[in-house]
Motif scaffolding. Structure first.
Motif, PDB file in Angstrom:
ATOM      1  N   LEU A  14       0.824  -1.206   0.000  1.00 14.52           N
ATOM      2  CA  LEU A  14       0.000   0.000   0.000  1.00 14.52           C
ATOM      3  C   LEU A  14       0.857   1.253   0.000  1.00 14.52           C
ATOM      4  O   LEU A  14       0.512   2.257  -0.640  1.00 14.52           O
ATOM      5  CB  LEU A  14      -0.944  -0.008   1.211  1.00 14.52           C
ATOM      6  CG  LEU A  14      -2.011  -1.103   1.202  1.00 14.52           C
ATOM      7  CD1 LEU A  14      -2.825  -1.072   2.493  1.00 14.52           C
ATOM      8  CD2 LEU A  14      -2.929  -0.967  -0.005  1.00 14.52           C
ATOM      9  N   GLY A  15       1.996   1.208   0.707  1.00 12.39           N
ATOM     10  CA  GLY A  15       2.903   2.349   0.683  1.00 12.39           C
ATOM     11  C   GLY A  15       3.448   2.602  -0.707  1.00 12.39           C
ATOM     12  O   GLY A  15       3.523   3.745  -1.164  1.00 12.39           O
ATOM     13  N   VAL A  16       3.830   1.551  -1.417  1.00  7.92           N
ATOM     14  CA  VAL A  16       4.339   1.680  -2.776  1.00  7.92           C
ATOM     15  C   VAL A  16       3.265   2.242  -3.698  1.00  7.92           C
ATOM     16  O   VAL A  16       3.526   3.124  -4.528  1.00  7.92           O
ATOM     17  CB  VAL A  16       4.844   0.322  -3.289  1.00  7.92           C
ATOM     18  CG1 VAL A  16       5.127   0.374  -4.788  1.00  7.92           C
ATOM     19  CG2 VAL A  16       6.095  -0.101  -2.530  1.00  7.92           C
ATOM     20  N   LEU A  17       2.039   1.745  -3.560  1.00  6.67           N
ATOM     21  CA  LEU A  17       0.954   2.170  -4.455  1.00  6.67           C
ATOM     22  C   LEU A  17       0.484   3.593  -4.168  1.00  6.67           C
ATOM     23  O   LEU A  17      -0.013   4.274  -5.071  1.00  6.67           O
ATOM     24  CB  LEU A  17      -0.220   1.198  -4.331  1.00  6.67           C
ATOM     25  CG  LEU A  17       0.059  -0.239  -4.786  1.00  6.67           C
ATOM     26  CD1 LEU A  17      -1.169  -1.111  -4.541  1.00  6.67           C
ATOM     27  CD2 LEU A  17       0.473  -0.289  -6.248  1.00  6.67           C
TER      28      LEU A  17
ATOM     29  N   LEU B  83       2.937   9.576   4.519  1.00  2.00           N
ATOM     30  CA  LEU B  83       2.249   8.316   4.781  1.00  2.00           C
ATOM     31  C   LEU B  83       2.938   7.105   4.138  1.00  2.00           C
ATOM     32  O   LEU B  83       3.115   6.079   4.819  1.00  2.00           O
ATOM     33  CB  LEU B  83       0.784   8.424   4.340  1.00  2.00           C
ATOM     34  CG  LEU B  83      -0.072   7.169   4.548  1.00  2.00           C
ATOM     35  CD1 LEU B  83      -0.066   6.722   6.004  1.00  2.00           C
ATOM     36  CD2 LEU B  83      -1.499   7.414   4.052  1.00  2.00           C
ATOM     37  N   PRO B  84       3.314   7.128   2.856  1.00  2.00           N
ATOM     38  CA  PRO B  84       3.990   5.947   2.302  1.00  2.00           C
ATOM     39  C   PRO B  84       5.277   5.582   3.042  1.00  2.00           C
ATOM     40  O   PRO B  84       5.602   4.404   3.184  1.00  2.00           O
ATOM     41  CB  PRO B  84       4.275   6.359   0.854  1.00  2.00           C
ATOM     42  CG  PRO B  84       3.185   7.329   0.528  1.00  2.00           C
ATOM     43  CD  PRO B  84       3.011   8.118   1.798  1.00  2.00           C
ATOM     44  N   LEU B  85       6.000   6.583   3.530  1.00  2.00           N
ATOM     45  CA  LEU B  85       7.219   6.316   4.285  1.00  2.00           C
ATOM     46  C   LEU B  85       6.882   5.670   5.631  1.00  2.00           C
ATOM     47  O   LEU B  85       7.539   4.711   6.061  1.00  2.00           O
ATOM     48  CB  LEU B  85       7.984   7.615   4.499  1.00  2.00           C
ATOM     49  CG  LEU B  85       9.329   7.502   5.222  1.00  2.00           C
ATOM     50  CD1 LEU B  85      10.288   6.613   4.446  1.00  2.00           C
ATOM     51  CD2 LEU B  85       9.928   8.869   5.447  1.00  2.00           C
ATOM     52  N   LEU B  86       5.862   6.184   6.295  1.00  2.00           N
ATOM     53  CA  LEU B  86       5.425   5.589   7.563  1.00  2.00           C
ATOM     54  C   LEU B  86       5.002   4.140   7.357  1.00  2.00           C
ATOM     55  O   LEU B  86       5.302   3.268   8.186  1.00  2.00           O
ATOM     56  CB  LEU B  86       4.272   6.399   8.143  1.00  2.00           C
ATOM     57  CG  LEU B  86       3.657   5.851   9.438  1.00  2.00           C
ATOM     58  CD1 LEU B  86       4.671   5.846  10.576  1.00  2.00           C
ATOM     59  CD2 LEU B  86       2.411   6.650   9.833  1.00  2.00           C
TER      60      LEU B  86
ATOM     61  N   HIS C 180      -7.768   5.549  -5.760  1.00  2.00           N
ATOM     62  CA  HIS C 180      -6.908   5.491  -4.578  1.00  2.00           C
ATOM     63  C   HIS C 180      -7.729   5.399  -3.287  1.00  2.00           C
ATOM     64  O   HIS C 180      -7.168   5.044  -2.243  1.00  2.00           O
ATOM     65  CB  HIS C 180      -6.002   6.720  -4.514  1.00  2.00           C
ATOM     66  CG  HIS C 180      -4.866   6.688  -5.488  1.00  2.00           C
ATOM     67  ND1 HIS C 180      -5.034   7.014  -6.819  1.00  2.00           N
ATOM     68  CD2 HIS C 180      -3.553   6.350  -5.344  1.00  2.00           C
ATOM     69  CE1 HIS C 180      -3.875   6.899  -7.447  1.00  2.00           C
ATOM     70  NE2 HIS C 180      -2.965   6.498  -6.585  1.00  2.00           N
ATOM     71  N   ALA C 181      -9.009   5.708  -3.362  1.00  2.76           N
ATOM     72  CA  ALA C 181      -9.853   5.576  -2.175  1.00  2.76           C
ATOM     73  C   ALA C 181      -9.763   4.177  -1.592  1.00  2.76           C
ATOM     74  O   ALA C 181      -9.762   3.986  -0.365  1.00  2.76           O
ATOM     75  CB  ALA C 181     -11.305   5.921  -2.520  1.00  2.76           C
ATOM     76  N   LEU C 182      -9.667   3.175  -2.457  1.00  2.00           N
ATOM     77  CA  LEU C 182      -9.564   1.787  -2.011  1.00  2.00           C
ATOM     78  C   LEU C 182      -8.371   1.584  -1.091  1.00  2.00           C
ATOM     79  O   LEU C 182      -8.471   0.899  -0.061  1.00  2.00           O
ATOM     80  CB  LEU C 182      -9.429   0.867  -3.229  1.00  2.00           C
ATOM     81  CG  LEU C 182      -9.036  -0.587  -2.937  1.00  2.00           C
ATOM     82  CD1 LEU C 182     -10.182  -1.315  -2.249  1.00  2.00           C
ATOM     83  CD2 LEU C 182      -8.607  -1.299  -4.210  1.00  2.00           C
ATOM     84  N   LEU C 183      -7.232   2.180  -1.423  1.00  2.00           N
ATOM     85  CA  LEU C 183      -6.017   1.974  -0.648  1.00  2.00           C
ATOM     86  C   LEU C 183      -6.158   2.539   0.759  1.00  2.00           C
ATOM     87  O   LEU C 183      -5.733   1.914   1.742  1.00  2.00           O
ATOM     88  CB  LEU C 183      -4.825   2.617  -1.363  1.00  2.00           C
ATOM     89  CG  LEU C 183      -4.627   2.222  -2.832  1.00  2.00           C
ATOM     90  CD1 LEU C 183      -3.384   2.908  -3.400  1.00  2.00           C
ATOM     91  CD2 LEU C 183      -4.520   0.710  -2.987  1.00  2.00           C
ATOM     92  N   PHE C 184      -6.762   3.715   0.861  1.00  2.00           N
ATOM     93  CA  PHE C 184      -6.981   4.312   2.179  1.00  2.00           C
ATOM     94  C   PHE C 184      -7.979   3.489   2.994  1.00  2.00           C
ATOM     95  O   PHE C 184      -7.809   3.308   4.208  1.00  2.00           O
ATOM     96  CB  PHE C 184      -7.482   5.746   2.030  1.00  2.00           C
ATOM     97  CG  PHE C 184      -6.476   6.697   1.427  1.00  2.00           C
ATOM     98  CD1 PHE C 184      -5.280   6.979   2.083  1.00  2.00           C
ATOM     99  CD2 PHE C 184      -6.721   7.313   0.215  1.00  2.00           C
ATOM    100  CE1 PHE C 184      -4.349   7.855   1.538  1.00  2.00           C
ATOM    101  CE2 PHE C 184      -5.803   8.186  -0.341  1.00  2.00           C
ATOM    102  CZ  PHE C 184      -4.618   8.463   0.319  1.00  2.00           C
TER     103      PHE C 184
END
Length: 227
Positions: free
Chosen positions: A7-10, A113-116, A153-157
């Motif tokens: 998810l971070g990568v995407l 967020l992706p880094l976290l 991207h809503a799906l990822l969140f």
């Protein structure tokens, strides 16, 4: 590849490496730990991304996440805004990274967020869930805003909130998001620049203050500290 790392990568700015490692991403998205509908949706998201021209995907990412503040993936932007508390929160987060053997480059913002998610992907599951639970109200609102703008991207969140075992009241959040004034229009961005320019007093802003595209850290940039 764990779900959090995927998810971070995407969620990160789509660099060329995405298309170079497409098979790996598809395999990670086909996660048997996800409910079947979510599993299919995640695989479809990845496949759609891989089928998209990189320049088109990158432009779409910038339009969604790099225009205005409401979709910012800098978490402390939503919590502290421009207050002094934000600086201390950054310091505390960096110290939490270092405590577990991770160092960031000087230009990296720890609340991206992706880094976290890259960091949490390497922590015990219970700890990662606890971290995500504390920011799930922000992530849930990002999910609602992304859905309101018609972004996949809503799906990822949503998956992040569910991973934290949080209750996502998407309907209520969508209603809130629909009532918010958009801050990604040309008019809104111009107004923001005019407002922030006042902070420079009698001096005009330096040309280096102009935006130059995404300056955030990316998941692959986080590295284990060396002794």
């Amino acid at each position: 590849m764990s779900l959090l790392k995927l998810l971070g990568v995407l969620l990160d700015y789509p660099r060329d490496e995405i298309w170079e490692h497409g098979d790996e991403l598809l395999a990670a998205a086909d996660d048997p730990g996800l409910p079947p509908p979510r599993r299919r949706a995640l695989v479809e998201f990845v496949q759609r991304l891989l089928d998209t021209d990189p320049l088109v995907a990158q432009d779409g990412w910038l339009s969604l996440f790099d225009r205005g503040r409401s979709m910012s993936m800098l978490l402390f932007e939503h919590i502290h805004g421009e207050s002094r508390d934000r600086g201390q929160a950054m310091v505390d987060l960096i110290e939490a990274y270092r405590k577990h053997g991770f160092e960031l480059a000087a230009r990296e913002l720890p609340d991206y967020l992706p880094l976290l998610l890259e960091y949490l992907s390497q922590r015990p599951q219970a700890e990662a869930r606890d971290w995500l639970h504390h920011v799930s109200h922000i992530v849930g609102l990002l999910a609602a805003r992304a859905a309101e703008r018609g972004s996949p991207h809503a799906l990822l969140f949503e998956l992040l909130v569910e991973h934290a075992e949080g209750e996502l009241e998407l309907g209520a959040l969508r209603r809130r998001a629909s009532e918010e004034p958009r801050d990604d229009t040309a008019e809104a961005i111009d107004a923001l620049w005019e407002e922030e320019a006042v902070r420079f007093g009698n001096q005009a802003p330096d040309e280096n203050c102009s935006p130059k595209g995404p300056q955030h850290a990316r998941p692959g940039d986080i590295r284990e500290a060396r002794s």
